[in-house]
Design a protein around this motif. Structure first.
Motif, PDB file in Angstrom:
ATOM      1  N   LEU A 122      13.571  -6.870  15.631  1.00 45.05           N
ATOM      2  CA  LEU A 122      12.783  -8.085  15.765  1.00 45.05           C
ATOM      3  C   LEU A 122      12.640  -8.802  14.429  1.00 45.05           C
ATOM      4  O   LEU A 122      12.661  -8.170  13.372  1.00 45.05           O
ATOM      5  N   THR A 123      12.451 -10.113  14.486  1.00 48.09           N
ATOM      6  CA  THR A 123      12.100 -10.848  13.273  1.00 48.09           C
ATOM      7  C   THR A 123      10.684 -10.449  12.886  1.00 48.09           C
ATOM      8  O   THR A 123       9.964  -9.825  13.669  1.00 48.09           O
ATOM      9  N   GLU A 124      10.269 -10.798  11.687  1.00 51.57           N
ATOM     10  CA  GLU A 124       8.941 -10.431  11.211  1.00 51.57           C
ATOM     11  C   GLU A 124       7.864 -11.002  12.133  1.00 51.57           C
ATOM     12  O   GLU A 124       7.863 -12.189  12.448  1.00 51.57           O
ATOM     13  N   LEU A 125       6.970 -10.138  12.588  1.00 52.00           N
ATOM     14  CA  LEU A 125       5.898 -10.551  13.489  1.00 52.00           C
ATOM     15  C   LEU A 125       4.665 -10.964  12.691  1.00 52.00           C
ATOM     16  O   LEU A 125       4.230 -10.240  11.801  1.00 52.00           O
ATOM     17  N   LYS A 126       4.116 -12.120  13.022  1.00 59.10           N
ATOM     18  CA  LYS A 126       2.879 -12.599  12.409  1.00 59.10           C
ATOM     19  C   LYS A 126       1.774 -12.562  13.452  1.00 59.10           C
ATOM     20  O   LYS A 126       2.025 -12.776  14.637  1.00 59.10           O
ATOM     21  N   PRO A 127       0.530 -12.285  13.045  1.00 55.90           N
ATOM     22  CA  PRO A 127      -0.568 -12.141  14.010  1.00 55.90           C
ATOM     23  C   PRO A 127      -0.807 -13.353  14.906  1.00 55.90           C
ATOM     24  O   PRO A 127      -1.321 -13.212  16.008  1.00 55.90           O
ATOM     25  N   SER A 128      -0.418 -14.531  14.488  1.00 54.97           N
ATOM     26  CA  SER A 128      -0.670 -15.730  15.293  1.00 54.97           C
ATOM     27  C   SER A 128       0.404 -15.981  16.348  1.00 54.97           C
ATOM     28  O   SER A 128       0.261 -16.882  17.176  1.00 54.97           O
ATOM     29  N   TYR A 129       1.459 -15.194  16.370  1.00 55.33           N
ATOM     30  CA  TYR A 129       2.551 -15.376  17.321  1.00 55.33           C
ATOM     31  C   TYR A 129       2.166 -14.861  18.708  1.00 55.33           C
ATOM     32  O   TYR A 129       1.243 -14.066  18.866  1.00 55.33           O
ATOM     33  N   LYS A 130       2.915 -15.286  19.722  1.00 52.35           N
ATOM     34  CA  LYS A 130       2.787 -14.798  21.093  1.00 52.35           C
ATOM     35  C   LYS A 130       4.083 -14.098  21.470  1.00 52.35           C
ATOM     36  O   LYS A 130       5.167 -14.534  21.111  1.00 52.35           O
ATOM     37  N   LEU A 131       3.965 -13.030  22.229  1.00 54.20           N
ATOM     38  CA  LEU A 131       5.115 -12.276  22.712  1.00 54.20           C
ATOM     39  C   LEU A 131       5.118 -12.385  24.234  1.00 54.20           C
ATOM     40  O   LEU A 131       4.105 -12.109  24.870  1.00 54.20           O
ATOM     41  N   VAL A 132       6.226 -12.820  24.804  1.00 58.66           N
ATOM     42  CA  VAL A 132       6.323 -13.029  26.243  1.00 58.66           C
ATOM     43  C   VAL A 132       7.348 -12.050  26.818  1.00 58.66           C
ATOM     44  O   VAL A 132       8.469 -11.958  26.325  1.00 58.66           O
ATOM     45  N   ILE A 133       6.946 -11.337  27.863  1.00 61.34           N
ATOM     46  CA  ILE A 133       7.820 -10.409  28.573  1.00 61.34           C
ATOM     47  C   ILE A 133       7.910 -10.899  30.021  1.00 61.34           C
ATOM     48  O   ILE A 133       6.888 -11.084  30.676  1.00 61.34           O
ATOM     49  N   LEU A 134       9.131 -11.109  30.504  1.00 63.23           N
ATOM     50  CA  LEU A 134       9.352 -11.510  31.898  1.00 63.23           C
ATOM     51  C   LEU A 134      10.306 -10.536  32.557  1.00 63.23           C
ATOM     52  O   LEU A 134      11.264 -10.075  31.933  1.00 63.23           O
ATOM     53  N   GLY A 135      10.047 -10.219  33.819  1.00 63.34           N
ATOM     54  CA  GLY A 135      10.916  -9.330  34.560  1.00 63.34           C
ATOM     55  C   GLY A 135      10.165  -8.097  35.040  1.00 63.34           C
ATOM     56  O   GLY A 135       9.041  -7.836  34.624  1.00 63.34           O
ATOM     57  N   ASP A 136      10.812  -7.329  35.884  1.00 63.75           N
ATOM     58  CA  ASP A 136      10.185  -6.142  36.467  1.00 63.75           C
ATOM     59  C   ASP A 136      10.351  -4.891  35.615  1.00 63.75           C
ATOM     60  O   ASP A 136       9.811  -3.854  35.955  1.00 63.75           O
ATOM     61  N   GLY A 137      11.101  -4.980  34.532  1.00 64.95           N
ATOM     62  CA  GLY A 137      11.324  -3.829  33.675  1.00 64.95           C
ATOM     63  C   GLY A 137      10.167  -3.577  32.723  1.00 64.95           C
ATOM     64  O   GLY A 137       9.123  -4.234  32.783  1.00 64.95           O
ATOM     65  N   GLU A 138      10.369  -2.621  31.816  1.00 67.08           N
ATOM     66  CA  GLU A 138       9.358  -2.269  30.820  1.00 67.08           C
ATOM     67  C   GLU A 138       9.989  -2.337  29.444  1.00 67.08           C
ATOM     68  O   GLU A 138      11.056  -1.773  29.210  1.00 67.08           O
ATOM     69  N   ALA A 139       9.290  -3.007  28.527  1.00 67.72           N
ATOM     70  CA  ALA A 139       9.758  -3.115  27.148  1.00 67.72           C
ATOM     71  C   ALA A 139       9.013  -2.096  26.298  1.00 67.72           C
ATOM     72  O   ALA A 139       7.804  -1.938  26.424  1.00 67.72           O
ATOM     73  N   PHE A 140       9.751  -1.413  25.432  1.00 68.18           N
ATOM     74  CA  PHE A 140       9.165  -0.397  24.563  1.00 68.18           C
ATOM     75  C   PHE A 140       9.223  -0.905  23.118  1.00 68.18           C
ATOM     76  O   PHE A 140      10.280  -1.289  22.628  1.00 68.18           O
ATOM     77  N   LEU A 141       8.072  -0.924  22.445  1.00 70.06           N
ATOM     78  CA  LEU A 141       7.980  -1.356  21.050  1.00 70.06           C
ATOM     79  C   LEU A 141       7.938  -0.141  20.138  1.00 70.06           C
ATOM     80  O   LEU A 141       7.240   0.838  20.440  1.00 70.06           O
ATOM     81  N   SER A 142       8.669  -0.189  19.020  1.00 68.95           N
ATOM     82  CA  SER A 142       8.679   0.940  18.092  1.00 68.95           C
ATOM     83  C   SER A 142       8.824   0.458  16.661  1.00 68.95           C
ATOM     84  O   SER A 142       9.118  -0.698  16.413  1.00 68.95           O
ATOM     85  N   ARG A 143       8.619   1.398  15.732  1.00 70.43           N
ATOM     86  CA  ARG A 143       8.716   1.094  14.297  1.00 70.43           C
ATOM     87  C   ARG A 143      10.095   1.322  13.780  1.00 70.43           C
ATOM     88  O   ARG A 143      10.877   2.035  14.137  1.00 70.43           O
TER      89      ARG A 143
END
Length: 105
Positions: A84-105
């Motif tokens: 991912l590009t650098e995430l800033k606290p003011s951003y929004k993250l949108v997930i669409l679809g029936d799947g599941e997204a996994f976030l990691s370091r």
């Protein structure tokens, strides 16, 4: 005249119907709009995203302060990790679809 006033009142009531953002309780996100600030507070620094669903595609989009798309990814079922590009606290993250997204370091 009554119809116009009724129509205006209905439109105003729709404007004040604000949906709450989903709560972040784990690294797995389902369909919804998330505040990146909440994700950072709950999970710490996040660098990668992947689709862990074996059967469903997930569309991911990252929006900046002006709701402009910074990054968009279509993740096939069981995809590898995407940086991912650098995430800033003011951003929004949108997930669409029936799947599941996994976030990691």
């Amino acid at each position: 005249m009554k119809k116009i006033i009724s129509a205006i009142m209905i439109c105003l009531s729709f404007n004040f119907n604000i949906a709450k953002a989903p709560q972040i309780t784990s690294n797995v996100l389902t369909e919804g709009v998330y505040n990146v600030g909440d994700i950072i507070n709950a999970l710490g620094d996040v660098k990668f995203i992947q689709n862990i669903s074996p059967n469903n595609t997930v569309f991911f989009s990252l929006l900046d302060d002006n709701r402009a798309a910074i990054e968009s990814i279509i993740m096939k079922p069981g995809s590898g990790k995407f940086l991912l590009t650098e995430l800033k606290p003011s951003y929004k993250l949108v997930i669409l679809g029936d799947g599941e997204a996994f976030l990691s370091r």
